[in-house]
Design a protein around this motif. Sequence first.
Motif, PDB file in Angstrom:
ATOM      1  N   ASN A   1       0.820  -1.205   0.000  1.00 10.20           N
ATOM      2  CA  ASN A   1       0.000   0.000   0.000  1.00 10.20           C
ATOM      3  C   ASN A   1       0.859   1.262   0.000  1.00 10.20           C
ATOM      4  O   ASN A   1       0.500   2.265  -0.621  1.00 10.20           O
ATOM      5  CB  ASN A   1      -0.937   0.007   1.206  1.00 10.20           C
ATOM      6  N   SER A   2       1.979   1.211   0.701  1.00 14.47           N
ATOM      7  CA  SER A   2       2.860   2.378   0.733  1.00 14.47           C
ATOM      8  C   SER A   2       3.524   2.603  -0.626  1.00 14.47           C
ATOM      9  O   SER A   2       3.710   3.751  -1.058  1.00 14.47           O
ATOM     10  CB  SER A   2       3.928   2.206   1.817  1.00 14.47           C
ATOM     11  N   LEU A   3       3.900   1.526  -1.307  1.00 17.51           N
ATOM     12  CA  LEU A   3       4.457   1.663  -2.650  1.00 17.51           C
ATOM     13  C   LEU A   3       3.418   2.241  -3.615  1.00 17.51           C
ATOM     14  O   LEU A   3       3.735   3.107  -4.448  1.00 17.51           O
ATOM     15  CB  LEU A   3       4.943   0.308  -3.154  1.00 17.51           C
ATOM     16  N   THR A   4       2.181   1.782  -3.490  1.00 15.72           N
ATOM     17  CA  THR A   4       1.111   2.319  -4.323  1.00 15.72           C
ATOM     18  C   THR A   4       0.877   3.791  -4.015  1.00 15.72           C
ATOM     19  O   THR A   4       0.670   4.608  -4.927  1.00 15.72           O
ATOM     20  CB  THR A   4      -0.191   1.530  -4.086  1.00 15.72           C
ATOM     21  N   PHE A   5       0.923   4.133  -2.733  1.00 20.11           N
ATOM     22  CA  PHE A   5       0.773   5.537  -2.341  1.00 20.11           C
ATOM     23  C   PHE A   5       1.869   6.390  -2.972  1.00 20.11           C
ATOM     24  O   PHE A   5       1.598   7.484  -3.499  1.00 20.11           O
ATOM     25  CB  PHE A   5       0.822   5.666  -0.820  1.00 20.11           C
ATOM     26  N   TYR A   6       3.108   5.902  -2.924  1.00 17.71           N
ATOM     27  CA  TYR A   6       4.204   6.684  -3.498  1.00 17.71           C
ATOM     28  C   TYR A   6       3.993   6.888  -4.997  1.00 17.71           C
ATOM     29  O   TYR A   6       4.231   7.978  -5.526  1.00 17.71           O
ATOM     30  CB  TYR A   6       5.544   5.973  -3.251  1.00 17.71           C
ATOM     31  N   ALA A   7       3.530   5.852  -5.674  1.00 18.16           N
ATOM     32  CA  ALA A   7       3.311   5.959  -7.116  1.00 18.16           C
ATOM     33  C   ALA A   7       2.172   6.919  -7.443  1.00 18.16           C
ATOM     34  O   ALA A   7       2.313   7.826  -8.274  1.00 18.16           O
ATOM     35  CB  ALA A   7       3.028   4.578  -7.701  1.00 18.16           C
ATOM     36  N   HIS A   8       1.037   6.740  -6.774  1.00 20.45           N
ATOM     37  CA  HIS A   8      -0.164   7.500  -7.128  1.00 20.45           C
ATOM     38  C   HIS A   8      -0.204   8.893  -6.514  1.00 20.45           C
ATOM     39  O   HIS A   8      -0.789   9.808  -7.104  1.00 20.45           O
ATOM     40  CB  HIS A   8      -1.413   6.738  -6.694  1.00 20.45           C
ATOM     41  N   ASP A   9       0.396   9.058  -5.330  1.00 22.22           N
ATOM     42  CA  ASP A   9       0.234  10.318  -4.607  1.00 22.22           C
ATOM     43  C   ASP A   9       1.496  11.153  -4.527  1.00 22.22           C
ATOM     44  O   ASP A   9       1.437  12.300  -4.081  1.00 22.22           O
ATOM     45  CB  ASP A   9      -0.286  10.033  -3.199  1.00 22.22           C
ATOM     46  N   VAL A  10       2.619  10.589  -4.934  1.00 18.54           N
ATOM     47  CA  VAL A  10       3.850  11.368  -5.007  1.00 18.54           C
ATOM     48  C   VAL A  10       4.266  11.532  -6.467  1.00 18.54           C
ATOM     49  O   VAL A  10       4.342  12.653  -6.983  1.00 18.54           O
ATOM     50  CB  VAL A  10       4.989  10.710  -4.196  1.00 18.54           C
ATOM     51  N   VAL A  11       4.529  10.423  -7.136  1.00 18.22           N
ATOM     52  CA  VAL A  11       5.001  10.492  -8.529  1.00 18.22           C
ATOM     53  C   VAL A  11       3.967  11.181  -9.416  1.00 18.22           C
ATOM     54  O   VAL A  11       4.282  12.147 -10.129  1.00 18.22           O
ATOM     55  CB  VAL A  11       5.320   9.081  -9.062  1.00 18.22           C
ATOM     56  N   LEU A  12       2.744  10.715  -9.385  1.00 23.32           N
ATOM     57  CA  LEU A  12       1.709  11.296 -10.239  1.00 23.32           C
ATOM     58  C   LEU A  12       1.452  12.759  -9.892  1.00 23.32           C
ATOM     59  O   LEU A  12       1.317  13.601 -10.787  1.00 23.32           O
ATOM     60  CB  LEU A  12       0.417  10.487 -10.098  1.00 23.32           C
ATOM     61  N   ARG A  13       1.408  13.090  -8.603  1.00 22.32           N
ATOM     62  CA  ARG A  13       1.095  14.462  -8.190  1.00 22.32           C
ATOM     63  C   ARG A  13       2.282  15.399  -8.303  1.00 22.32           C
ATOM     64  O   ARG A  13       2.150  16.597  -8.051  1.00 22.32           O
ATOM     65  CB  ARG A  13       0.575  14.475  -6.747  1.00 22.32           C
ATOM     66  N   ALA A  14       3.440  14.887  -8.694  1.00 26.45           N
ATOM     67  CA  ALA A  14       4.620  15.736  -8.821  1.00 26.45           C
ATOM     68  C   ALA A  14       4.449  16.796  -9.902  1.00 26.45           C
ATOM     69  O   ALA A  14       5.125  17.825  -9.891  1.00 26.45           O
ATOM     70  CB  ALA A  14       5.860  14.894  -9.116  1.00 26.45           C
ATOM     71  N   ILE A  15       3.552  16.567 -10.862  1.00 25.21           N
ATOM     72  CA  ILE A  15       3.323  17.555 -11.923  1.00 25.21           C
ATOM     73  C   ILE A  15       2.303  18.610 -11.499  1.00 25.21           C
ATOM     74  O   ILE A  15       1.971  19.511 -12.278  1.00 25.21           O
ATOM     75  CB  ILE A  15       2.857  16.889 -13.228  1.00 25.21           C
TER      76      ILE A  15
ATOM     77  N   PHE B   1      11.714   9.199  -1.152  1.00 27.01           N
ATOM     78  CA  PHE B   1      11.103   7.874  -1.183  1.00 27.01           C
ATOM     79  C   PHE B   1      11.060   7.251   0.215  1.00 27.01           C
ATOM     80  O   PHE B   1      10.020   6.734   0.648  1.00 27.01           O
ATOM     81  CB  PHE B   1      11.879   6.973  -2.138  1.00 27.01           C
ATOM     82  N   VAL B   2      12.168   7.315   0.929  1.00 26.13           N
ATOM     83  CA  VAL B   2      12.235   6.710   2.265  1.00 26.13           C
ATOM     84  C   VAL B   2      11.262   7.396   3.218  1.00 26.13           C
ATOM     85  O   VAL B   2      10.539   6.738   3.978  1.00 26.13           O
ATOM     86  CB  VAL B   2      13.670   6.781   2.813  1.00 26.13           C
ATOM     87  N   PHE B   3      11.219   8.725   3.199  1.00 29.61           N
ATOM     88  CA  PHE B   3      10.316   9.435   4.096  1.00 29.61           C
ATOM     89  C   PHE B   3       8.858   9.094   3.795  1.00 29.61           C
ATOM     90  O   PHE B   3       8.049   8.913   4.712  1.00 29.61           O
ATOM     91  CB  PHE B   3      10.538  10.946   3.990  1.00 29.61           C
ATOM     92  N   SER B   4       8.516   9.006   2.522  1.00 33.58           N
ATOM     93  CA  SER B   4       7.149   8.660   2.150  1.00 33.58           C
ATOM     94  C   SER B   4       6.805   7.245   2.598  1.00 33.58           C
ATOM     95  O   SER B   4       5.735   7.004   3.184  1.00 33.58           O
ATOM     96  CB  SER B   4       6.966   8.786   0.634  1.00 33.58           C
ATOM     97  N   MET B   5       7.694   6.311   2.356  1.00 30.46           N
ATOM     98  CA  MET B   5       7.435   4.915   2.697  1.00 30.46           C
ATOM     99  C   MET B   5       7.308   4.718   4.205  1.00 30.46           C
ATOM    100  O   MET B   5       6.348   4.094   4.681  1.00 30.46           O
ATOM    101  CB  MET B   5       8.547   4.030   2.134  1.00 30.46           C
ATOM    102  N   VAL B   6       8.260   5.226   4.965  1.00 27.99           N
ATOM    103  CA  VAL B   6       8.227   5.020   6.414  1.00 27.99           C
ATOM    104  C   VAL B   6       7.000   5.691   7.024  1.00 27.99           C
ATOM    105  O   VAL B   6       6.322   5.111   7.882  1.00 27.99           O
ATOM    106  CB  VAL B   6       9.526   5.554   7.059  1.00 27.99           C
ATOM    107  N   SER B   7       6.702   6.912   6.582  1.00 18.67           N
ATOM    108  CA  SER B   7       5.559   7.639   7.146  1.00 18.67           C
ATOM    109  C   SER B   7       4.258   6.876   6.922  1.00 18.67           C
ATOM    110  O   SER B   7       3.420   6.782   7.826  1.00 18.67           O
ATOM    111  CB  SER B   7       5.459   9.029   6.509  1.00 18.67           C
ATOM    112  N   THR B   8       4.074   6.350   5.728  1.00 20.94           N
ATOM    113  CA  THR B   8       2.810   5.670   5.426  1.00 20.94           C
ATOM    114  C   THR B   8       2.771   4.247   5.963  1.00 20.94           C
ATOM    115  O   THR B   8       1.684   3.725   6.242  1.00 20.94           O
ATOM    116  CB  THR B   8       2.559   5.664   3.910  1.00 20.94           C
ATOM    117  N   ILE B   9       3.905   3.608   6.125  1.00 16.79           N
ATOM    118  CA  ILE B   9       3.920   2.297   6.779  1.00 16.79           C
ATOM    119  C   ILE B   9       3.510   2.427   8.240  1.00 16.79           C
ATOM    120  O   ILE B   9       2.801   1.578   8.785  1.00 16.79           O
ATOM    121  CB  ILE B   9       5.310   1.638   6.647  1.00 16.79           C
ATOM    122  N   LEU B  10       3.920   3.517   8.878  1.00 19.55           N
ATOM    123  CA  LEU B  10       3.566   3.740  10.282  1.00 19.55           C
ATOM    124  C   LEU B  10       2.133   4.237  10.443  1.00 19.55           C
ATOM    125  O   LEU B  10       1.564   4.135  11.540  1.00 19.55           O
ATOM    126  CB  LEU B  10       4.535   4.748  10.908  1.00 19.55           C
ATOM    127  N   THR B  11       1.555   4.794   9.395  1.00 23.11           N
ATOM    128  CA  THR B  11       0.152   5.240   9.439  1.00 23.11           C
ATOM    129  C   THR B  11      -0.590   4.594   8.274  1.00 23.11           C
ATOM    130  O   THR B  11      -1.002   5.268   7.331  1.00 23.11           O
ATOM    131  CB  THR B  11       0.065   6.770   9.336  1.00 23.11           C
TER     132      THR B  11
END
Length: 485
Positions: free
Chosen positions: A278-292, A343-353
């Motif tokens: 779920n955290s990897l999906t979050f990074y893809a959809h909510d970080v990579v995609l929203r980067a634009i 990437f690390v900050f996004s993954m750790v933050s969402t794994i913990l929440t």
Amino acid sequence: MHPDQVAEAVTPEKATAEGIYGTLRALFPLAPEAAPRTWIRRGMAAAAQIAAVGLGAWVLLLRIPGLPSWDAVYAEDWWEFLVGAYQHPWRLFVPFGGYEQLLQRAVAQFVSYLPVARAAHAFAGVAALITAGCALFIFHASSGHIRSVPLRVLLAVGVILLSSAPMEIADSTVAVSFYLLLAMFWAVLWRPRTVAGKAAAFAVAFITAASISIAILFAPLLAMRVFALRRFREHAVTAGWVAGCLVQLPIIIMSYVQGQSRLGGYGPTDGSDNRLGNSLTFYAHDVVLRAIGWHSSWRLESLTGRDWATVIVAIALVAVCAVIVATQPGARPFVVVALLTGFVFSMVSTILTPWVTVSPVTIQQESAARYTALPIFLIEAAVIVGVDYALRKRRGVPSRHEPGRWYARAGLRPALAVTALVVILATSWAVDFRYQGIRTVPESSRWALHVEQIRTGCLNSPSGEFRLHGPTDGSFQTGFPTYEW
């Protein structure tokens, strides 16, 4: 010339070619030496920077639509920090959410000395000023990696106009820590020449580490700094981070022992079965995609679907970063570290929440928008650093080279890169400047209504005391205290 300056009289490309030690040193370039200034010029520069902070804060306050941010005290600023300051003055070291939030409690304590009617103005204004101060700090701290002043201004403006900010973090003291993380990243890479610069780096590191627990994740980057820079005087930022962690860690440990820490699984269980996925999906959809940009990504998504939109943006970002890494050797260490850090900050933050990764995301609501701020900002920073290195090459063409087509081609590519960068960022910032999100609160939350309720309750109370039960906002808190005035 000072021995340290002699040691730094090498290009980043040469440092990168010297192995791991040289590559790590390239991450921490010495800030350029400032040109001598008269007292008049120093005064003018100071005045300009103060004005820039004020302007930045004013712009931030305009980014929230509907009820202005200074007419409402947002979320925990109201029912946790301000109430806590009223009930237990100067009790600053209190766990909340499993960690210490020193800056938020200190701000609330000072706000509690103001008339209650002014609390909303104070919280929003202080948060906006702190954010604008972070932007100014980043302007200075990025000087080692970004020599172009206009590009450093662009980076600082990126803090003020961060596309995801109106969704959740703008103009609230409770969320200002996520802006501090942006400043902390640059503080770790900065090598200031002045005592004032080192003091600023220490202060940013201490406040950040003492106010948000995930600042602990800067440990690997600070370890690289310790390895690459052996002199003690280079580590004001390290000392500040350690001091902040000494404040933070006892609170984290106490929360864990009491079973109120996310490290121990405290909170909703939704999404916990597949946290990594779920955290990897979050990074893809909510970080990579929203980067634009927030709205630009939604437009693309409406045309192609979320997965295909993510693939398109990912390919574009990979292509841009690949060009930078291939053509700008000096920028490689920064680009790699910036992207990995985000990437690390996004993954750790969402794994913990984990519950935030499965919460529905709409164009007006993203419950984990705060966790996208640092990684998206670092993607922008990586591109800006790459463009700056390209500009350096253009300026560094020796005069013995013949003018003409070769020189024109050498200058054309950086110019096109700068133009494309400015157009893309400016378009995103313009579209996302002001929009409705979680930070937008209803008219019923106007602070004047709460003040009148408190005043009436106190006047009608025989004892002069007034008790008000806390709100229920859908968070994972099991209960709220009774507020007493």
